[in-house]
Write a protein that holds these residues in place. Structure first.
Motif, PDB file in Angstrom:
ATOM      1  N   PHE A 214       0.836  -1.187   0.000  1.00  0.00           N
ATOM      2  CA  PHE A 214       0.000   0.000   0.000  1.00  0.00           C
ATOM      3  C   PHE A 214       0.877   1.245   0.000  1.00  0.00           C
ATOM      4  CE2 PHE A 214      -2.841  -3.103   2.048  1.00  0.00           C
ATOM      5  CZ  PHE A 214      -3.935  -2.987   1.179  1.00  0.00           C
ATOM      6  N   PRO A 215       0.395   2.329  -0.601  1.00  0.00           N
ATOM      7  CA  PRO A 215       1.216   3.554  -0.625  1.00  0.00           C
ATOM      8  C   PRO A 215       1.353   4.164   0.764  1.00  0.00           C
ATOM      9  CG  PRO A 215      -0.949   3.965  -1.563  1.00  0.00           C
ATOM     10  CD  PRO A 215      -0.876   2.494  -1.286  1.00  0.00           C
ATOM     11  N   LYS A 216       2.502   4.731   0.999  1.00  0.00           N
ATOM     12  CA  LYS A 216       2.753   5.490   2.226  1.00  0.00           C
ATOM     13  C   LYS A 216       2.589   6.958   1.883  1.00  0.00           C
ATOM     14  CE  LYS A 216       4.186   1.720   4.290  1.00  0.00           C
ATOM     15  NZ  LYS A 216       3.154   0.741   4.322  1.00  0.00           N
ATOM     16  N   ILE A 217       1.885   7.683   2.710  1.00  0.00           N
ATOM     17  CA  ILE A 217       1.596   9.090   2.439  1.00  0.00           C
ATOM     18  C   ILE A 217       2.477   9.965   3.323  1.00  0.00           C
ATOM     19  CG2 ILE A 217      -0.174  10.876   2.351  1.00  0.00           C
ATOM     20  CD1 ILE A 217      -0.683   8.509   0.475  1.00  0.00           C
ATOM     21  N   PRO A 218       3.380  10.732   2.699  1.00  0.00           N
ATOM     22  CA  PRO A 218       4.162  11.681   3.496  1.00  0.00           C
ATOM     23  C   PRO A 218       3.326  12.926   3.770  1.00  0.00           C
ATOM     24  CG  PRO A 218       4.831  11.791   1.205  1.00  0.00           C
ATOM     25  CD  PRO A 218       3.793  10.705   1.310  1.00  0.00           C
ATOM     26  N   PHE A 219       3.437  13.463   4.966  1.00  0.00           N
ATOM     27  CA  PHE A 219       2.699  14.671   5.317  1.00  0.00           C
ATOM     28  C   PHE A 219       3.661  15.832   5.493  1.00  0.00           C
ATOM     29  CE2 PHE A 219      -0.408  11.479   6.192  1.00  0.00           C
ATOM     30  CZ  PHE A 219      -1.578  12.071   5.778  1.00  0.00           C
ATOM     31  N   VAL A 220       3.283  16.968   4.946  1.00  0.00           N
ATOM     32  CA  VAL A 220       4.109  18.171   5.026  1.00  0.00           C
ATOM     33  C   VAL A 220       3.986  18.783   6.416  1.00  0.00           C
ATOM     34  CG1 VAL A 220       4.031  18.663   2.565  1.00  0.00           C
ATOM     35  CG2 VAL A 220       2.246  19.568   4.044  1.00  0.00           C
ATOM     36  N   ASP A 221       4.983  19.575   6.806  1.00  0.00           N
ATOM     37  CA  ASP A 221       4.964  20.222   8.118  1.00  0.00           C
ATOM     38  C   ASP A 221       4.055  21.443   8.150  1.00  0.00           C
ATOM     39  OD1 ASP A 221       6.766  18.375   9.147  1.00  0.00           O
ATOM     40  OD2 ASP A 221       8.498  19.581   8.562  1.00  0.00           O
ATOM     41  N   SER A 222       3.948  22.120   7.030  1.00  0.00           N
ATOM     42  CA  SER A 222       3.218  23.385   6.969  1.00  0.00           C
ATOM     43  C   SER A 222       1.734  23.179   6.678  1.00  0.00           C
ATOM     44  CB  SER A 222       3.836  24.262   5.876  1.00  0.00           C
ATOM     45  OG  SER A 222       2.988  25.316   5.545  1.00  0.00           O
ATOM     46  N   LYS A 223       0.898  23.824   7.475  1.00  0.00           N
ATOM     47  CA  LYS A 223      -0.542  23.772   7.246  1.00  0.00           C
ATOM     48  C   LYS A 223      -0.893  24.436   5.915  1.00  0.00           C
ATOM     49  CE  LYS A 223      -3.214  26.145   9.996  1.00  0.00           C
ATOM     50  NZ  LYS A 223      -4.127  26.598  11.062  1.00  0.00           N
ATOM     51  N   ASP A 224      -0.169  25.504   5.554  1.00  0.00           N
ATOM     52  CA  ASP A 224      -0.423  26.189   4.284  1.00  0.00           C
ATOM     53  C   ASP A 224      -0.132  25.278   3.095  1.00  0.00           C
ATOM     54  OD1 ASP A 224      -1.209  28.518   5.585  1.00  0.00           O
ATOM     55  OD2 ASP A 224       0.812  29.372   5.554  1.00  0.00           O
ATOM     56  N   LYS A 225       0.960  24.517   3.161  1.00  0.00           N
ATOM     57  CA  LYS A 225       1.281  23.574   2.089  1.00  0.00           C
ATOM     58  C   LYS A 225       0.228  22.466   2.019  1.00  0.00           C
ATOM     59  CE  LYS A 225       6.281  24.157   1.944  1.00  0.00           C
ATOM     60  NZ  LYS A 225       7.580  23.489   2.140  1.00  0.00           N
ATOM     61  N   PHE A 226      -0.192  22.006   3.194  1.00  0.00           N
ATOM     62  CA  PHE A 226      -1.236  20.981   3.247  1.00  0.00           C
ATOM     63  C   PHE A 226      -2.493  21.475   2.545  1.00  0.00           C
ATOM     64  CE2 PHE A 226      -4.962  19.034   5.136  1.00  0.00           C
ATOM     65  CZ  PHE A 226      -4.646  17.687   5.121  1.00  0.00           C
ATOM     66  N   LEU A 227      -2.927  22.692   2.872  1.00  0.00           N
ATOM     67  CA  LEU A 227      -4.142  23.240   2.273  1.00  0.00           C
ATOM     68  C   LEU A 227      -3.977  23.482   0.778  1.00  0.00           C
ATOM     69  CD1 LEU A 227      -5.260  25.700   5.082  1.00  0.00           C
ATOM     70  CD2 LEU A 227      -6.409  23.602   4.352  1.00  0.00           C
ATOM     71  N   SER A 228      -2.804  23.936   0.375  1.00  0.00           N
ATOM     72  CA  SER A 228      -2.538  24.166  -1.042  1.00  0.00           C
ATOM     73  C   SER A 228      -2.620  22.862  -1.836  1.00  0.00           C
ATOM     74  CB  SER A 228      -1.163  24.811  -1.204  1.00  0.00           C
ATOM     75  OG  SER A 228      -0.844  24.995  -2.546  1.00  0.00           O
ATOM     76  N   LEU A 229      -1.974  21.822  -1.315  1.00  0.00           N
ATOM     77  CA  LEU A 229      -2.037  20.522  -1.982  1.00  0.00           C
ATOM     78  C   LEU A 229      -3.446  19.944  -1.947  1.00  0.00           C
ATOM     79  CD1 LEU A 229       1.332  19.015  -0.778  1.00  0.00           C
ATOM     80  CD2 LEU A 229       0.693  19.500  -3.141  1.00  0.00           C
ATOM     81  N   SER A 230      -4.154  20.165  -0.863  1.00  0.00           N
ATOM     82  CA  SER A 230      -5.529  19.692  -0.759  1.00  0.00           C
ATOM     83  C   SER A 230      -6.412  20.326  -1.826  1.00  0.00           C
ATOM     84  CB  SER A 230      -6.086  19.998   0.629  1.00  0.00           C
ATOM     85  OG  SER A 230      -7.444  19.636   0.688  1.00  0.00           O
ATOM     86  N   LYS A 231      -6.243  21.621  -2.049  1.00  0.00           N
ATOM     87  CA  LYS A 231      -7.028  22.309  -3.086  1.00  0.00           C
ATOM     88  C   LYS A 231      -6.705  21.769  -4.471  1.00  0.00           C
ATOM     89  CE  LYS A 231      -7.658  26.550  -0.491  1.00  0.00           C
ATOM     90  NZ  LYS A 231      -7.309  27.958  -0.345  1.00  0.00           N
ATOM     91  N   LEU A 232      -5.414  21.528  -4.736  1.00  0.00           N
ATOM     92  CA  LEU A 232      -5.028  20.955  -6.025  1.00  0.00           C
ATOM     93  C   LEU A 232      -5.606  19.548  -6.196  1.00  0.00           C
ATOM     94  CD1 LEU A 232      -1.284  22.041  -6.256  1.00  0.00           C
ATOM     95  CD2 LEU A 232      -3.174  22.834  -7.684  1.00  0.00           C
ATOM     96  N   GLY A 233      -5.520  18.747  -5.144  1.00  0.00           N
ATOM     97  CA  GLY A 233      -6.058  17.390  -5.204  1.00  0.00           C
ATOM     98  C   GLY A 233      -7.562  17.375  -5.401  1.00  0.00           C
TER      99      GLY A 233
END
Length: 94
Positions: A53-72
């Motif tokens: 199964f894929p392993k999901i790396p998580f970013v440290d920054s909440k802003d990066k998380f939200l940015s990637l979430s919007k793209l996804g």
């Protein structure tokens, strides 16, 4: 609004603690989709993805998380043909 999470309580605690905010399941799924769809991720873990199964790396920054979430989330909508950003395919040939 109740969010019937598709994630385990332990995972939810990890997200809430790591980003100090509660995100909807859709927001988290958008992040995961963006990571899994990223070309560098797929190239780096190609052999591993074939056997586990894929392993999901998580970013440290909440802003990066939200940015990637919007793209996804945008990618999900495009892949499900739910987006207004879909290009026109042109006119059919007679």
């Amino acid at each position: 609004m109740l969010d019937y999470s598709i994630f385990t309580p332990e995972f939810r605690d990890f997200i809430n603690t790591n980003y100090k905010e509660y995100f909807s399941s859709e927001c988290i799924l958008g992040y995961i989709y963006a990571v899994l769809f990223h070309k560098d991720y797929r190239n780096k873990y190609l052999d591993f993805l074939k056997i586990d199964f894929p392993k999901i790396p998580f970013v440290d920054s909440k802003d990066k998380f939200l940015s990637l979430s919007k793209l996804g989330t945008k990618l999900i909508d495009l892949h499900l043909l739910k987006s207004d950003d879909l290009p026109s395919v042109g006119k059919p040939n007679p």
